[in-house]
Design a protein around this motif. Structure first.
Motif, PDB file in Angstrom:
ATOM      1  N   GLY A   1      52.840 -88.033  30.724  1.00 13.52           N
ATOM      2  CA  GLY A   1      52.486 -86.313  30.630  1.00 13.52           C
ATOM      3  C   GLY A   1      53.824 -85.901  31.167  1.00 13.52           C
ATOM      4  O   GLY A   1      55.013 -86.311  31.420  1.00 13.52           O
ATOM      5  N   CYS A   2      53.651 -84.509  31.106  1.00 15.41           N
ATOM      6  CA  CYS A   2      54.654 -83.606  31.265  1.00 15.41           C
ATOM      7  C   CYS A   2      55.407 -83.648  32.646  1.00 15.41           C
ATOM      8  O   CYS A   2      56.624 -83.740  33.058  1.00 15.41           O
ATOM      9  N   GLU A   3      54.524 -83.802  33.989  1.00 14.21           N
ATOM     10  CA  GLU A   3      54.902 -83.976  35.125  1.00 14.21           C
ATOM     11  C   GLU A   3      55.824 -85.410  35.026  1.00 14.21           C
ATOM     12  O   GLU A   3      56.898 -85.183  35.925  1.00 14.21           O
ATOM     13  N   ASP A   4      55.361 -86.396  34.585  1.00 12.95           N
ATOM     14  CA  ASP A   4      56.099 -87.724  34.761  1.00 12.95           C
ATOM     15  C   ASP A   4      57.383 -87.774  34.169  1.00 12.95           C
ATOM     16  O   ASP A   4      58.435 -88.070  34.406  1.00 12.95           O
ATOM     17  N   CYS A   5      57.215 -86.930  32.894  1.00 10.95           N
ATOM     18  CA  CYS A   5      58.637 -86.710  32.221  1.00 10.95           C
ATOM     19  C   CYS A   5      59.763 -85.973  32.786  1.00 10.95           C
ATOM     20  O   CYS A   5      60.610 -86.132  32.987  1.00 10.95           O
TER      21      CYS A   5
ATOM     22  N   VAL B   1      51.019 -71.733  22.762  1.00 12.98           N
ATOM     23  CA  VAL B   1      50.662 -71.494  24.100  1.00 12.98           C
ATOM     24  C   VAL B   1      51.419 -72.683  25.017  1.00 12.98           C
ATOM     25  O   VAL B   1      51.217 -73.823  24.744  1.00 12.98           O
ATOM     26  N   PRO B   2      52.281 -72.149  25.854  1.00  9.93           N
ATOM     27  CA  PRO B   2      53.104 -73.202  26.485  1.00  9.93           C
ATOM     28  C   PRO B   2      52.120 -74.124  27.562  1.00  9.93           C
ATOM     29  O   PRO B   2      50.971 -73.539  27.848  1.00  9.93           O
ATOM     30  N   MET B   3      52.353 -75.097  27.881  1.00  9.64           N
ATOM     31  CA  MET B   3      51.697 -76.168  28.612  1.00  9.64           C
ATOM     32  C   MET B   3      51.277 -75.523  29.854  1.00  9.64           C
ATOM     33  O   MET B   3      50.385 -75.817  30.485  1.00  9.64           O
ATOM     34  N   VAL B   4      52.181 -74.969  30.681  1.00 16.60           N
ATOM     35  CA  VAL B   4      51.839 -74.643  31.890  1.00 16.60           C
ATOM     36  C   VAL B   4      51.004 -73.401  31.961  1.00 16.60           C
ATOM     37  O   VAL B   4      50.035 -73.354  32.847  1.00 16.60           O
TER      38      VAL B   4
ATOM     39  N   SER C   1      43.643 -76.902  35.251  1.00 20.10           N
ATOM     40  CA  SER C   1      44.214 -78.363  35.290  1.00 20.10           C
ATOM     41  C   SER C   1      45.407 -78.520  35.561  1.00 20.10           C
ATOM     42  O   SER C   1      46.224 -77.837  36.273  1.00 20.10           O
ATOM     43  N   THR C   2      46.050 -79.737  35.488  1.00 16.80           N
ATOM     44  CA  THR C   2      47.497 -80.120  35.684  1.00 16.80           C
ATOM     45  C   THR C   2      48.083 -80.292  34.287  1.00 16.80           C
ATOM     46  O   THR C   2      47.501 -80.510  33.219  1.00 16.80           O
ATOM     47  N   LEU C   3      49.367 -80.339  34.316  1.00 20.29           N
ATOM     48  CA  LEU C   3      50.195 -80.687  33.210  1.00 20.29           C
ATOM     49  C   LEU C   3      49.656 -81.981  32.539  1.00 20.29           C
ATOM     50  O   LEU C   3      49.636 -82.127  31.464  1.00 20.29           O
ATOM     51  N   ASN C   4      49.854 -82.963  33.488  1.00 20.75           N
ATOM     52  CA  ASN C   4      49.664 -84.317  33.027  1.00 20.75           C
ATOM     53  C   ASN C   4      48.184 -84.214  32.344  1.00 20.75           C
ATOM     54  O   ASN C   4      48.004 -84.893  31.210  1.00 20.75           O
ATOM     55  N   ALA C   5      47.237 -83.672  32.824  1.00 20.00           N
ATOM     56  CA  ALA C   5      45.922 -83.661  32.284  1.00 20.00           C
ATOM     57  C   ALA C   5      45.614 -82.984  31.199  1.00 20.00           C
ATOM     58  O   ALA C   5      44.928 -83.527  30.153  1.00 20.00           O
ATOM     59  N   VAL C   6      46.452 -81.987  31.155  1.00 20.54           N
ATOM     60  CA  VAL C   6      46.301 -81.232  29.721  1.00 20.54           C
ATOM     61  C   VAL C   6      47.200 -81.909  28.646  1.00 20.54           C
ATOM     62  O   VAL C   6      46.543 -82.023  27.434  1.00 20.54           O
TER      63      VAL C   6
ATOM     64  N   GLU D   1      39.994 -77.177  22.975  1.00 21.63           N
ATOM     65  CA  GLU D   1      40.558 -75.995  23.728  1.00 21.63           C
ATOM     66  C   GLU D   1      42.113 -76.190  23.967  1.00 21.63           C
ATOM     67  O   GLU D   1      42.943 -75.288  23.496  1.00 21.63           O
ATOM     68  N   ALA D   2      42.471 -77.224  24.444  1.00 18.34           N
ATOM     69  CA  ALA D   2      43.656 -77.559  24.646  1.00 18.34           C
ATOM     70  C   ALA D   2      44.653 -77.853  23.184  1.00 18.34           C
ATOM     71  O   ALA D   2      45.616 -77.013  23.392  1.00 18.34           O
ATOM     72  N   PHE D   3      44.295 -78.515  22.399  1.00 21.57           N
ATOM     73  CA  PHE D   3      44.807 -78.586  21.305  1.00 21.57           C
ATOM     74  C   PHE D   3      44.971 -77.454  20.457  1.00 21.57           C
ATOM     75  O   PHE D   3      46.062 -77.231  19.910  1.00 21.57           O
TER      76      PHE D   3
END
Lengths: 203, 74
Positions: free
Chosen positions: B22-26, A157-160, A168-173, A148-150
């Motif tokens: 990840g994005c937050e770390d970046c 689609v932007p990460m946010v 979820s969170t940005l890091n997790a995605v 789904e994410a890929f």
């Protein structure tokens, strides 16, 4: 704007110079947003002022967390720009569901798309092999959330937005997409494709 | 998908590292990265994980480019 060191910004933003410091910072941030968003028509002057006001509130609230690894003004501008970017991305995608971007039960990379990428039959052949593998990984090796994410990322689609829609969170995605790339790279290496040759030709 | 995006995807897969931030770390480190860039420092050597992330993530790359431009203008 009066030049200040990081400690001077910290002092002024909480001392008797606070009003002047905030106005200096407001003017600085407005200049940055004007140059990067207003002149391109992404936002208007009133939007820019509203975004700067929002950013100032965040900056004043978070200033104790500033670690001094950059100039204070760069840190503050980063906060303002992230607020604008996130708002613009959310606005662009507000009425588009994530599943609208997904592709089910068919190749993600049609041959015509591959043929359009290069005029060289040799490169087209290697690209076909590459994307046959990538497609196979997407369909059979990724977890549903990785897929789904890929696929959403592939559709631009932007990460946010992906992180919001997937709760979820940005890091997790990012990790989901990274894990997908790791699997793809592994399969491509196993296939012993002349990938570096292809990359050299593209560069 | 545009042809360039297809090539970009191949590049991203090929340049994937086992460990990436990840994005937050970046984003947490982006201001320091921008200041180093403006100072002409070797960011690849000094902040390799941020550089790697920016090579992989279009959204963070966009934030980096805009922040860089804003700081130059302000």
């Amino acid at each position: 704007m009066r030049e200040r060191t990081n400690p001077e910004w910290m002092d002024d933003l909480r001392g008797k110079e606070q009003v002047e410091a905030i106005e200096d910072l407001r003017s600085y941030l407005l200049q940055g947003l004007h140059r990067t968003f207003v002149v391109r028509g992404s936002i208007n002057e009133q939007d820019a002022q509203d975004f700067v006001q929002e950013a100032l509130l965040v900056i004043l609230e978070k200033k104790a967390t500033f670690q001094g690894k950059s100039r204070f003004t760069t840190w503050a501008m980063k906060i303002a720009i992230n607020i604008v970017l996130n708002q613009l991305r959310k606005k662009s995608w507000q009425d588009i569901a994530l599943q609208d971007s997904a592709v089910d039960d068919q190749s993600l990379f049609p041959q015509q798309m591959i043929n359009n990428a290069t005029n060289s039959p040799e490169q087209q052949a290697v690209l076909s092999d590459i994307f046959e593998i990538v497609d196979d990984v997407v369909q059979h090796e990724l977890t549903p959330r990785q897929r789904e994410a890929f696929q959403a990322m592939l559709s631009g689609v932007p990460m946010v937005i992906i992180s919001e829609r997937m709760h979820s969170t940005l890091n997790a995605v990012y990790k989901l997409i990274h894990d997908a790339r790791v699997k793809m790279r592994k399969r491509l290496l196993e296939a012993n494709l002349a990938l570096q040759d292809v990359m050299d030709l593209f560069s | 998908m545009e042809p360039n995006k297809l090539k970009e995807l191949v590049r991203k897969i090929w340049n994937t590292k086992e460990h990436e931030i990840g994005c937050e770390d970046c984003l947490e480190q982006l201001d320091a990265f921008v200041d180093l860039t403006l100072a002409g420092k070797d960011t690849q050597m000094m902040m390799p994980l941020v550089q790697q992330h920016l090579d992989q993530c279009d959204d963070c790359r966009e934030a980096f480019e805009i922040l860089l431009e804003a700081i130059k203008a302000a």
